[in-house]
Design an enzyme around this catalytic site. Structure first.
Site, PDB file in Angstrom:
ATOM      1  CG  HIS A  32     -22.974 -21.745 -93.681  1.00 14.81           C
ATOM      2  ND1 HIS A  32     -22.097 -22.677 -93.644  1.00 14.81           N
ATOM      3  CD2 HIS A  32     -23.991 -22.282 -93.016  1.00 14.81           C
ATOM      4  CE1 HIS A  32     -22.538 -23.984 -93.199  1.00 14.81           C
ATOM      5  NE2 HIS A  32     -23.549 -23.588 -92.678  1.00 14.81           N
ATOM      6  CB  CYS A  91     -15.338 -24.485 -91.847  1.00 15.53           C
ATOM      7  SG  CYS A  91     -16.276 -23.293 -93.021  1.00 15.53           S
TER       8      CYS A  91
END
Length: 259
Positions: free
Chosen positions: A167, A254
């Site tokens: 990511h 996250c």
């Protein structure tokens, strides 16, 4: 004056389900110990409150092992929220599960209807919202997301991180509104404009995912060179134990949605 991208008053988190031991792992570091993971998550909630956030805690979702990572199925801004379409098939249903929580807290909730996009690929700076293409965020999703961001008043910039980056925010994070901590490969790629880029010391690339919140830098422990580097630049650094979280290819950003 651009709005701050590191000043927050609220956050949403979700407690880890027992099924988190089956969470996605691109690098297999072993399954997390669920009790230790729950302790890490509780400490995470505690530190968010200590830096000034009101934290809403959602219940675990056993049907979705990765649902503790609420950043991927949604984006939140003061102007509204956006439901995403995570690029891993096992996570597609998570957006529907968090919808009611967003409806309760935001007057406007938009939804991505095509392509795929993970919130972990979305980095907001004071001047733009960067969307990184990856195995879980495709061009169709990134383009559609750009349109939704424009509806909320944000300028989107689509970038392509180097191969191997899970990511975008795996490899770079805002330390404050003027400073980006990035791995050398992200820094060399020159993806993020108009920020002072600090390169993660060799061997500590996993430290690149951190949270700058309300003048404090929250980062994973076990990365002494990065911690010392940021402290030497005048930042207040607080470290958290997230070894079990990191077994699931995840980091500090996250586990919360922040606005």
């Amino acid at each position: 004056m651009p709005a701050s991208a590191t000043t927050f008053t609220h956050a949403i988190v979700r407690r880890p389900a027992a099924s988190a031991i089956h969470g996605l792992r691109s690098v297999d570091r072993g399954a997390p110990d669920i009790d230790a993971l729950r302790r890490e998550h509780a400490a995470y909630i505690d530190i968010l409150t200590r830096v000034g956030l009101t934290v809403d805690v959602l219940g675990p979702l056993e049907a979705f092992p990765d649902s503790v990572f609420v950043e991927d199925p949604a984006l939140v801004f003061p102007e509204g929220a956006i439901l995403l379409r995570p690029g891993a098939a096992s996570r597609l249903g998570e957006a529907a599960e968090i919808r009611s929580a967003l409806d309760d807290r935001f007057g406007r909730v938009l939804a991505l209807e095509e392509g795929f996009a993970d919130g972990g690929d979305v980095l907001r700076t004071p001047d733009a919202v960067y969307i990184g293409l990856s195995a879980r965020t495709d061009e169709v999703g990134a383009t559609a997301l750009s349109g939704l961001l424009a509806t909320l008043g944000y300028r989107a910039v689509i970038v392509r991180p180097p191969d191997g980056v899970l990511h975008l925010k795996t490899a770079c994070s805002l330390v404050d509104d003027r400073t980006l901590l990035a791995t050398r490969e992200i820094a060399d790629a020159g993806l993020i404009a108009d920020l002072d880029v600090v390169i993660v010391p060799d061997g500590e690339d996993l430290a690149a995912n951190l949270l700058g919140i309300n003048g404090v830098v929250l980062m994973a422990d076990g990365f002494p060179q990065t911690s010392a580097l940021l402290a030497a630049r005048g930042h207040e650094v607080r470290t958290l134990t997230v070894g079990e979280v990191m077994k699931l290819d995840a980091g500090l950003s996250c586990m919360s949605l922040r606005w």
